[in-house]
Design an enzyme around this catalytic site. Structure first.
Site, PDB file in Angstrom:
ATOM      1  N   ARG B   9     -19.123 -29.376 -11.793  1.00 19.53           N
ATOM      2  CA  ARG B   9     -18.575 -30.560 -12.491  1.00 19.53           C
ATOM      3  C   ARG B   9     -17.654 -31.363 -11.569  1.00 19.53           C
ATOM      4  O   ARG B   9     -17.416 -32.557 -11.791  1.00 19.53           O
ATOM      5  CB  ARG B   9     -17.894 -30.168 -13.803  1.00 19.53           C
ATOM      6  CG  ARG B   9     -16.755 -29.208 -13.645  1.00 19.53           C
ATOM      7  CD  ARG B   9     -16.401 -28.461 -14.952  1.00 19.53           C
ATOM      8  NE  ARG B   9     -15.774 -27.198 -14.626  1.00 19.53           N
ATOM      9  CZ  ARG B   9     -14.520 -26.867 -14.943  1.00 19.53           C
ATOM     10  NH1 ARG B   9     -13.766 -27.677 -15.649  1.00 19.53           N
ATOM     11  NH2 ARG B   9     -14.010 -25.712 -14.572  1.00 19.53           N
ATOM     12  N   GLU B  57     -17.934 -36.896 -31.201  1.00 19.61           N
ATOM     13  CA  GLU B  57     -19.056 -37.018 -30.263  1.00 19.61           C
ATOM     14  C   GLU B  57     -20.125 -37.978 -30.763  1.00 19.61           C
ATOM     15  O   GLU B  57     -20.707 -38.737 -29.981  1.00 19.61           O
ATOM     16  CB  GLU B  57     -19.662 -35.640 -30.007  1.00 19.61           C
ATOM     17  CG  GLU B  57     -18.722 -34.651 -29.307  1.00 19.61           C
ATOM     18  CD  GLU B  57     -17.684 -34.003 -30.228  1.00 19.61           C
ATOM     19  OE1 GLU B  57     -17.792 -34.167 -31.471  1.00 19.61           O
ATOM     20  OE2 GLU B  57     -16.768 -33.331 -29.718  1.00 19.61           O
TER      21      GLU B  57
HETATM   22  C1  LIG Z   1     -17.113 -30.472 -31.699  1.00 18.71           C
HETATM   23  C2  LIG Z   1     -16.086 -30.088 -30.703  1.00 18.71           C
HETATM   24  N1  LIG Z   1     -15.696 -30.983 -29.779  1.00 18.71           N
HETATM   25  C3  LIG Z   1     -14.791 -30.634 -28.851  1.00 18.71           C
HETATM   26  C4  LIG Z   1     -14.257 -29.383 -28.824  1.00 18.71           C
HETATM   27  C5  LIG Z   1     -13.282 -28.974 -27.737  1.00 18.71           C
HETATM   28  N2  LIG Z   1     -11.939 -28.799 -28.286  1.00 18.71           N
HETATM   29  C6  LIG Z   1     -11.440 -27.594 -28.617  1.00 18.71           C
HETATM   30  S1  LIG Z   1      -9.900 -27.660 -29.264  1.00 18.71           S
HETATM   31  C7  LIG Z   1      -9.845 -29.349 -29.084  1.00 18.71           C
HETATM   32  C8  LIG Z   1      -8.623 -30.109 -29.498  1.00 18.71           C
HETATM   33  C9  LIG Z   1      -8.229 -29.813 -30.903  1.00 18.71           C
HETATM   34  O1  LIG Z   1      -7.081 -30.472 -31.267  1.00 18.71           O
HETATM   35  P1  LIG Z   1      -6.462 -30.225 -32.696  1.00 18.71           P
HETATM   36  O2  LIG Z   1      -7.522 -30.300 -33.724  1.00 18.71           O
HETATM   37  O3  LIG Z   1      -5.310 -31.128 -32.877  1.00 18.71           O
HETATM   38  O4  LIG Z   1      -6.031 -28.687 -32.631  1.00 18.71           O
HETATM   39  P2  LIG Z   1      -4.600 -28.033 -32.348  1.00 18.71           P
HETATM   40  O5  LIG Z   1      -3.665 -29.087 -31.875  1.00 18.71           O
HETATM   41  O6  LIG Z   1      -4.157 -27.464 -33.650  1.00 18.71           O
HETATM   42  O7  LIG Z   1      -4.841 -26.964 -31.333  1.00 18.71           O
HETATM   43  C10 LIG Z   1     -11.045 -29.814 -28.526  1.00 18.71           C
HETATM   44  C11 LIG Z   1     -11.346 -31.203 -28.215  1.00 18.71           C
HETATM   45  C12 LIG Z   1     -14.696 -28.480 -29.807  1.00 18.71           C
HETATM   46  N3  LIG Z   1     -14.248 -27.215 -29.847  1.00 18.71           N
HETATM   47  N4  LIG Z   1     -15.588 -28.852 -30.741  1.00 18.71           N
END
Ligand SMILES: Cc1ncc(C[n+]2csc(CCOP(=O)(O)OP(=O)(O)O)c2C)c(N)n1
Ligand SMILES: [Mg+2]
Lengths: 276, 315
Positions: B9, B57
């Site tokens: 990447r 997405e």
């Molecule tokens: C469909 C999807 N897109 C992207 C991700 C990657 N991802 C994992 S956690 C996260 C951020 C989550 O933020 P939030 O919902 O605010 O969680 P918290 O702050 O409570 O950890 C992302 C983008 C994922 N797991 N699933």
């Protein structure tokens, strides 16, 4: 299960916080930030609210909990272990080869889980399905679903947000861990989600806004949600990402990073040293 | 062979910066994973041409379609599962059906993603993308090839999917090596058997060929970086000249590179084949090494597959 006093819950929250930093440190990876922000929400739920039987995980009348933000499974595994679903020692196998504690929850690996998750945005729909089935089967169980605030950016959440009130699913209680951080930064800056309470209100939900680290408020919110009829309830819990560990608090970088040895020691001192 | 390792990447990040400099129409979109996908490298250089769509997405793919319709060249970036899986219908009907010029990058392909576990290990994305009419599918083997692939897809007018891995893997191609989308590279010539591979497992295939050489088995190794359009000519030549084929990919054995090669051979020249890949199961948490061993993706497994296929070879 016998409900715990507020004081006991507070002590348990410290153990859960310690579990989170120890587990992720042992794994060398994982998600401490959003786990720490959900500690009071899940400790109160698992110890005092959720009607479940660790010795009988498939009991048909149990309340259901869906972890929609699957990455914060450290906090879920901790409260599951501490309410008796599996031995507390097993927590240290998190993310390791052969462990039942997968990096994101795997329902086929671990009894007591209700769903697999890790792809964000899908949990509330599952909760709705379980709640609709309860109505169809004349069951009185309730369904809880924890979501992240960043996660609310997923369109499917808002599809589900229409479904629950449409079918009068007052047995659904959604919980938003509103810590205002996601991976790329503040939710406000990445993709704004405000005005949040108004959004849920306009989707016809009963909205309860609380401080998500105040156990009394958390318990009261669950009670209010259970007593509110004909509408689903959503608890918008204002929280701090990384809560309880000063150097993790409000730092996006601690979303998905494990503490090293020194950081772990410092974290444990803070968790048990001064009251949170 | 001792070589330096980089996540491929990284090549995407470098390629984007180069494109950003040479073409003002190139834009980058991400869905809250900018650091991890390396799209933040472009963001730092060209903040006005970078857009975070949040954890959304499907919306990101639709937005990219709109931008492309207005003449921009959007690169959308997230993990392979969340783009090829979550936004598949948007990619199919909005983008491919209309032939819209959107570049899609899926990071974190394969079980080597490691401790995050099955939910984050893209094992179906090649299959999902290659069935789409008009889609170009490229799976670079290392960081250098990833950079070339990134730059090359910008020259195609139409939808393209690029697949990257998470782990640091050997950088074994060179800047000056020939690279053209749709044209496979023969890395090692041989006459007894051919290994056709894509992605970082190409390196394991070279190690396998080295091992086999010691045992007197002459192994051709083909780096099939482009899954679609597939270089049928190089496959048929290998079938004709070596009479036995092993495919290797960090993907389900069904529907990916192995499936694509089998389609070509079944139609033109049925040839004994073995497929290295994940065998119709989900991944799990573990170190990349533990998982490569369990899911039989190492050079030793490739050696075994070669011996199996040789025992089935027609005289
Ligand atoms: C469909 C999807 N897109 C992207 C991700 C990657 N991802 C994992 S956690 C996260 C951020 C989550 O933020 P939030 O919902 O605010 O969680 P918290 O702050 O409570 O950890 C992302 C983008 C994922 N797991 N699933
Ligand atoms: Mg958050």
């Amino acid at each position: 299960m016998v409900p715990q006093s507020n004081e006991n819950l507070q002590a348990i929250c410290k153990d859960v916080r310690a579990d989170i930093v120890k587990m992720t440190a042992a794994a060398g990876s994982g998600h401490p930030g959003g786990s720490l922000s959900s500690v009071e929400l899940l400790t109160a739920l698992y110890f005092n609210v959720l009607n479940h039987r660790p010795e009988e995980p498939n009991w048909p009348d149990r309340d259901r909990f869906i972890l929609s933000k699957g990455h914060v499974c450290p906090v879920l595994y901790s409260v599951m272990a501490r309410t008796g679903d599996f031995p507390v020692e097993e927590l240290m196998t998190l993310r390791k080869f052969g462990s039942r504690l997968q990096g994101h929850p795997n329902v086929k690996a671990l009894p007591g889980l209700e769903s697999s998750s890790g792809s964000l945005g899908q949990g509330l729909s599952i909760a709705n399905g379980l709640a609709l089935a309860a109505k169809l089967n004349n069951k009185s169980y309730r369904v809880y679903c924890l979501m992240g605030d960043g996660e609310l950016q997923e369109g499917q959440i808002w599809e589900a947000a229409m479904t629950a009130p449409h079918y009068g699913l007052d047995n659904v209680c959604a919980i938003v861990d509103y810590n205002n951080l996601q991976i790329d930064g503040k939710c406000d800056e990445v993709m704004g989600i405000n005005p949040l309470a108004k959004k849920w209100e306009s989707f016809n939900w009963h909205v309860i806004e609380i401080d998500g680290h105040d156990l009394a408020q958390v318990l009261k919110a669950y009670e209010e949600a259970a007593n509110h009829k004909e509408q689903p309830s959503v608890i918008i819990a204002h929280t701090t990402k990384g809560k309880g560990v000063s150097f993790m608090e409000n730092v996006a970088g601690w979303h998905g990073k494990a503490p090293n040895k020194e950081e772990l020691e410092k974290a444990l001192q803070e968790i048990y040293g001064g009251g949170i | 062979m001792s070589v330096k390792k980089l996540p491929n990447r990284d090549g995407y990040g470098h390629g984007l910066i180069e494109l950003g400099k040479s073409n003002p129409d190139v834009l980058v979109l991400d869905a809250d994973l900018a650091k991890s996908t390396r799209s933040d490298w472009f963001q730092k250089e060209f903040p006005d041409r970078f857009f975070d769509l949040g954890i959304a997405e499907q919306d990101m793919l639709g937005t990219a379609a709109g931008l492309a319709l207005a003449g921009k060249i959007p690169f959308v970036t997230t993990y392979g599962v969340f783009v090829a899986g979550r936004a598949w219908d948007q990619i199919r009907t909005t983008i491919c059906y209309a032939g819209i010029n959107v570049k899609i990058a899926g990071a974190h392909g394969g079980v080597s993603v490691g401790p995050d576990g099955a939910t984050h290990q893209a094992l179906e994305d090649i299959a999902l993308m290659r069935v789409l009419p008009g889609m170009t599918v490229v799976v670079p083997c290392d960081a250098i090839e990833a950079k070339k692939a990134t730059i090359s897809v910008a020259e195609i007018n139409g939808p393209c999917y690029l697949r990257f891995a998470r782990e640091a893997t050997p950088v074994f191609t060179k800047e000056e090596d020939f690279f053209q989308i749709g044209k496979a590279n023969v890395l090692n010539d041989g006459s007894d058997v051919t290994i056709i591979a894509c992605g970082p497992i190409v390196y394991e295939s070279l190690l396998a060929a080295e091992q086999l050489q010691k045992e007197g088995i002459s192994t051709r190794v083909i780096n099939m970086h482009t899954i679609k359009p597939l270089d049928e000519e190089v496959i048929l030549k290998a079938a004709l000249e070596t009479g036995a084929i092993v495919t290797a990919e960090e993907h389900q054995i069904f529907g990916g590179l192995g499936g694509a090669v089998a389609e070509v051979l079944a139609k033109n020249n049925p040839t004994p084949m073995e497929m290295i890949g994940v065998k119709d199961t989900f991944g799990e948490s573990g170190t990349p090494e533990e998982l490569a061993e369990k899911y039989e993706l190492t050079s030793n497994d490739i050696v075994k597959a070669v011996k199996n296929v040789l025992s089935r070879k027609k005289d």
